[in-house]
Write an enzyme that holds these catalytic residues in place. Sequence first.
Site, PDB file in Angstrom:
ATOM      1  N   CYS A 181      19.878 -15.371  80.674  1.00 50.37           N
ATOM      2  CA  CYS A 181      19.898 -13.909  80.650  1.00 50.37           C
ATOM      3  C   CYS A 181      20.998 -13.390  79.721  1.00 50.37           C
ATOM      4  CB  CYS A 181      20.144 -13.372  82.060  1.00 50.37           C
ATOM      5  SG  CYS A 181      18.720 -13.573  83.119  1.00 50.37           S
ATOM      6  N   ARG A 187      10.930 -15.975  85.922  1.00 50.68           N
ATOM      7  CA  ARG A 187      11.855 -17.127  85.868  1.00 50.68           C
ATOM      8  C   ARG A 187      12.463 -17.393  87.232  1.00 50.68           C
ATOM      9  NH1 ARG A 187      16.602 -16.318  82.334  1.00 50.68           N
ATOM     10  NH2 ARG A 187      17.158 -18.203  83.450  1.00 50.68           N
ATOM     11  N   ASP A 201      24.842 -11.395  90.914  1.00 54.82           N
ATOM     12  CA  ASP A 201      23.377 -11.433  90.756  1.00 54.82           C
ATOM     13  C   ASP A 201      22.682 -10.363  91.589  1.00 54.82           C
ATOM     14  OD1 ASP A 201      23.161 -15.069  90.432  1.00 54.82           O
ATOM     15  OD2 ASP A 201      23.843 -13.488  89.095  1.00 54.82           O
ATOM     16  N   LYS A 216      16.844 -20.927  93.363  1.00 58.51           N
ATOM     17  CA  LYS A 216      16.671 -21.246  91.933  1.00 58.51           C
ATOM     18  C   LYS A 216      17.906 -21.976  91.408  1.00 58.51           C
ATOM     19  CE  LYS A 216      17.584 -17.986  88.706  1.00 58.51           C
ATOM     20  NZ  LYS A 216      18.596 -18.403  87.724  1.00 58.51           N
ATOM     21  N   ASN A 217      19.104 -21.441  91.693  1.00 57.85           N
ATOM     22  CA  ASN A 217      20.304 -21.979  91.055  1.00 57.85           C
ATOM     23  C   ASN A 217      20.768 -23.307  91.655  1.00 57.85           C
ATOM     24  OD1 ASN A 217      20.150 -19.876  89.311  1.00 57.85           O
ATOM     25  ND2 ASN A 217      21.684 -18.629  90.360  1.00 57.85           N
ATOM     26  N   ARG A 269      28.640 -15.719  77.382  1.00 60.05           N
ATOM     27  CA  ARG A 269      28.499 -16.823  78.357  1.00 60.05           C
ATOM     28  C   ARG A 269      28.910 -18.139  77.701  1.00 60.05           C
ATOM     29  NH1 ARG A 269      22.964 -16.183  81.668  1.00 60.05           N
ATOM     30  NH2 ARG A 269      24.190 -17.174  83.339  1.00 60.05           N
TER      31      ARG A 269
HETATM   32  C1  EPZ Z   1      25.546 -19.182  87.327  1.00 56.73           C
HETATM   33  O1  EPZ Z   1      25.658 -18.974  85.932  1.00 56.73           O
HETATM   34  C2  EPZ Z   1      24.205 -18.591  87.713  1.00 56.73           C
HETATM   35  N1  EPZ Z   1      23.161 -19.267  86.961  1.00 56.73           N
HETATM   36  C3  EPZ Z   1      24.179 -17.099  87.392  1.00 56.73           C
HETATM   37  O2  EPZ Z   1      22.959 -16.592  87.923  1.00 56.73           O
HETATM   38  C4  EPZ Z   1      25.325 -16.406  88.116  1.00 56.73           C
HETATM   39  O3  EPZ Z   1      25.349 -15.042  87.720  1.00 56.73           O
HETATM   40  C5  EPZ Z   1      26.649 -17.073  87.743  1.00 56.73           C
HETATM   41  O4  EPZ Z   1      26.583 -18.486  88.039  1.00 56.73           O
HETATM   42  C6  EPZ Z   1      27.826 -16.484  88.504  1.00 56.73           C
HETATM   43  O5  EPZ Z   1      27.604 -16.618  89.875  1.00 56.73           O
HETATM   44  C7  EPZ Z   1      22.811 -20.518  87.332  1.00 56.73           C
HETATM   45  O6  EPZ Z   1      23.350 -21.064  88.282  1.00 56.73           O
HETATM   46  C8  EPZ Z   1      21.728 -21.166  86.527  1.00 56.73           C
HETATM   47  P1  EPZ Z   1      29.563 -19.091  85.544  1.00 56.73           P
HETATM   48  P2  EPZ Z   1      26.836 -19.707  85.112  1.00 56.73           P
HETATM   49  O7  EPZ Z   1      29.845 -20.289  84.710  1.00 56.73           O
HETATM   50  O8  EPZ Z   1      27.115 -21.025  85.700  1.00 56.73           O
HETATM   51  C9  EPZ Z   1      32.622 -17.395  82.378  1.00 56.73           C
HETATM   52  C10 EPZ Z   1      20.910 -15.524  87.906  1.00 56.73           C
HETATM   53  O9  EPZ Z   1      20.671 -14.306  87.873  1.00 56.73           O
HETATM   54  N2  EPZ Z   1      32.624 -18.759  81.847  1.00 56.73           N
HETATM   55  O10 EPZ Z   1      29.911 -19.090  86.989  1.00 56.73           O
HETATM   56  O11 EPZ Z   1      26.493 -19.638  83.672  1.00 56.73           O
HETATM   57  C11 EPZ Z   1      31.300 -16.691  82.187  1.00 56.73           C
HETATM   58  O12 EPZ Z   1      31.247 -16.085  80.921  1.00 56.73           O
HETATM   59  C12 EPZ Z   1      21.966 -16.084  87.003  1.00 56.73           C
HETATM   60  O13 EPZ Z   1      20.363 -16.349  88.691  1.00 56.73           O
HETATM   61  C13 EPZ Z   1      33.519 -19.105  80.845  1.00 56.73           C
HETATM   62  O14 EPZ Z   1      34.308 -18.273  80.389  1.00 56.73           O
HETATM   63  O15 EPZ Z   1      28.042 -18.709  85.408  1.00 56.73           O
HETATM   64  C14 EPZ Z   1      31.302 -15.682  83.304  1.00 56.73           C
HETATM   65  O16 EPZ Z   1      32.051 -14.555  82.899  1.00 56.73           O
HETATM   66  C15 EPZ Z   1      22.519 -15.070  86.030  1.00 56.73           C
HETATM   67  N3  EPZ Z   1      33.513 -20.371  80.357  1.00 56.73           N
HETATM   68  C16 EPZ Z   1      32.065 -16.396  84.433  1.00 56.73           C
HETATM   69  O17 EPZ Z   1      32.795 -17.452  83.797  1.00 56.73           O
HETATM   70  C17 EPZ Z   1      32.649 -21.321  80.843  1.00 56.73           C
HETATM   71  O18 EPZ Z   1      32.703 -22.481  80.366  1.00 56.73           O
HETATM   72  C18 EPZ Z   1      31.182 -17.008  85.492  1.00 56.73           C
HETATM   73  O19 EPZ Z   1      30.234 -17.821  84.828  1.00 56.73           O
HETATM   74  C19 EPZ Z   1      31.751 -20.970  81.857  1.00 56.73           C
HETATM   75  C20 EPZ Z   1      31.760 -19.688  82.353  1.00 56.73           C
END
Ligand code: EPZ
Length: 421
Positions: free
Chosen positions: A117, A397, A305, A22-23, A122
């Site tokens: 989610c 989803r 995840d 998916k991702n 986020r």
């Molecule tokens: C991706 O989300 C995945 N979603 C998430 O999977 C997954 O949990 C996550 O990566 C971590 O592996 C998709 O790829 C669509 P991040 P993403 O940016 O990109 C913080 C699922 O279940 N952060 O790696 O949104 C954030 O708050 C979903 O398939 C900032 O602070 O995650 C988090 O604490 C859920 N500022 C951490 O970094 C930013 O600009 C990691 O977030 C971006 C992120």
Amino acid sequence: MDKLIIEGGHVLEGEVNINGAKNSAVAILPASILAGATCTIKNLPDIRDVANIMDILMQLGADVKRESHDRMIINSNSINTYKVDFELSKKLRASYYFIGALLGRFKKAEVPFPGGCDIGVRPIDQHIKGFEALGAKITIEHGVIRAEAKELIGASIFLDVVSVGATINIMLAACLAKGTTTIENAAKEPYIVDTANFLNALGANIKGAGTDEIKIRGVEQLGGCEHTIIPDQMEAGTYMIAAAASKGNVLIKNIIPTHLDSISAKMKEMGIEIIENGDSLRVVANGRPKAVNIKTMPYPGFPTDLQQPMSVLLSVADGTAIITESIYDGRFKHVDELKKMGAKINVEGRIAVIEGIQKLSGAPLCATDLRAGAAMVVAGLSAEGQTIISNLTHIDRGYERLENKLVELGAVIRRVSEEDR
Ligand code: EPZ
């Protein structure tokens, strides 16, 4: 509203085929906007998030043909707007990839804030930091992120937080920029390598994806390509945990075992047999699992995840386990639901202490987010009695044909609509 009805206690046995990730799919489909010619994307999972991304591509004017349930042909040369529809954008988190893709191709993007989610705060500040470093002007008003640039110039960007989304989004915006962009402290998830491979197949010049430093040398134009999405490690991990929770013996097929190393290692620590063989692995339960501690980390650490499904297995393990959720500050919403099944879990901030019990008991549950919903299915499979799960839109989803695949493994699970019950 549909519900899942699960009769627990049936051992899972047999084989399950894993779909495309998916991702990866939700990043590579928007990335096709950067292509100057037709892209064929194969091994797409047939899930709501992919359908929602397709809807956005069509809303933008791209020519999108669904050749089969897992294959799509896209030509973005007919795109006639850089404004993403509000209602479509809020349906998923990955709509933010349209900022990097539209900015990279057309130097303009207007994308409403994404949905996704509810698992904690986020922000997308790191995405914005990257776009501004490349020379884009970002304004945020009325819930819409506007990005605009006369031209994009390569830059060196150090991510304050290891972010999958920001790493990919900056890659998208930098492909056609003038000069070289370096992303330091980059995320290393397999999705990032998959997206970089797709972009390089279009003619981009990206090196280092999968390490914490990625170099993108801007090119003039990109062509088209054929690309096959990698297998979904989170779907695979969910079935691994389900097999163990049901005390079963299941062959998980069409995977890349190295993507699952952290899960396999943890399950072996719990006394579960994991036998890898090429592009599949077998999970063999071996009595009651032993309690272990989990700390979620960016790849290649234990993935956030799978924290929620794993908390189900730990709820019936022998001993006390501690889960530290280091990525999100709100990813324990499934715990209250598991407590309805008798689970003994105490949550303090980002720490959950789980005292293993012999057996969960079936109960009516409500999915709070995608992976929480998956965790509840795993719990229902292993519990005594009947479990009913509502709010299935979350599960749909991210999991293709979940109940069908589980029935093929011997589970007693069926989907009913509200009226049928
Ligand atoms: C991706 O989300 C995945 N979603 C998430 O999977 C997954 O949990 C996550 O990566 C971590 O592996 C998709 O790829 C669509 P991040 P993403 O940016 O990109 C913080 C699922 O279940 N952060 O790696 O949104 C954030 O708050 C979903 O398939 C900032 O602070 O995650 C988090 O604490 C859920 N500022 C951490 O970094 C930013 O600009 C990691 O977030 C971006 C992120």
